[in-house]
Write a protein that holds these residues in place. Structure first.
Motif: not given
Length: 239
Positions: A122, A145-146, A166-167, A169-170, A187, A190, A195
């Motif tokens: 993060s 991830r963040f 690729s990981s 998420q946010v 990524s 998504l 965003s």
């Protein structure tokens, strides 16, 4: 004979002490890196007062979390009224997983050395005064991830390297001064317009603004209502 025994004892001591020595060196290096950050920041609420460079390692400092090997894995300094700039030495925190510096008044560039934090999960730098480009090196953060960089003064294009994470998420890059085409591969396929909102010079399908020189977006296909569902008719059985 005594010489051989002495040499063997020295070798044994080196082998036994080596892991401990390496741990102490790593801890001191990380403590030095964080102390460099402290000296570069204005801290009116004295939240960094416990960051004492004379200690063996920084694991006893407030807002710092370490693992079992006394290596720093978290720095939590959100909402601390800090100002000043980050330092490139932060890239030495090799096991850092969470760098939480949101809601301060930190300015200047985001150091490219943050791309060396390959354990990072993060990275929260939102609601600050960061300026300059988003470092291309952040694309090396394969475990991230963040990534929240919103509400700063960042400029320039979104690095294509970020699409390789690729990981991820946010993602929040809204409320900056970014420009150019928003990537839509990897990524990034998504993520929604939220965003990238309030970056007036971004373009591409996700923003609703065509990029200069590109063809206009194709209109959506006409709506075709589905055929009505027929209700089966049941005949009464004759006696």
């Amino acid at each position: 004979m005594e010489s051989k025994v002495g040499n063997s004892l020295c070798l044994w001591l080196i082998l036994v002490a080596h892991p401990l020595w390496m741990t102490m060196v790593l801890a001191n290096m990380e403590g030095d890196a964080l102390h460099s950050l402290r000296t570069n920041l204005e801290d009116p609420n004295k939240v960094l007062q416990s960051w004492n460079p004379t200690l063996v390692n920084p694991c006893t400092w407030f807002h710092v979390t370490c693992n079992n090997e006394n290596s720093v894995i978290r720095v939590d300094l959100g909402n601390a009224l800090l100002s000043g700039q980050l330092v490139p030495q932060l890239g030495l925190l090799k096991n850092l997983q969470y760098l939480e510096l949101y809601s301060n008044n930190i300015s200047g560039p985001i150091p490219s050395e943050l791309g060396n934090l390959t354990s990072l999960v993060s990275l929260d730098l939102y609601l600050n005064s960061f300026a300059g480009l988003i470092p291309d090196t952040l694309g090396k953060l394969s475990k991230l991830r963040f990534l929240r960089l919103n509400n700063n003064s960042l400029v320039g294009p979104i690095p294509m390297s970020l699409t390789n994470i690729s990981s991820l998420q946010v993602l929040d890059l809204s409320n900056n001064h970014l420009s150019g085409e928003v990537p839509n591969n990897g990524s990034f396929s998504l993520f929604t317009p939220l965003s990238f909102a309030n970056n007036l010079n971004l373009c591409g399908p996700v923003t609703g603004r065509p990029c200069p020189g590109s063809p206009p977006f194709s209109p959506p296909p006409p709506f075709v209502p589905p055929p009505p569902i027929s209700t089966p008719v049941f005949q009464k059985a004759h006696n």
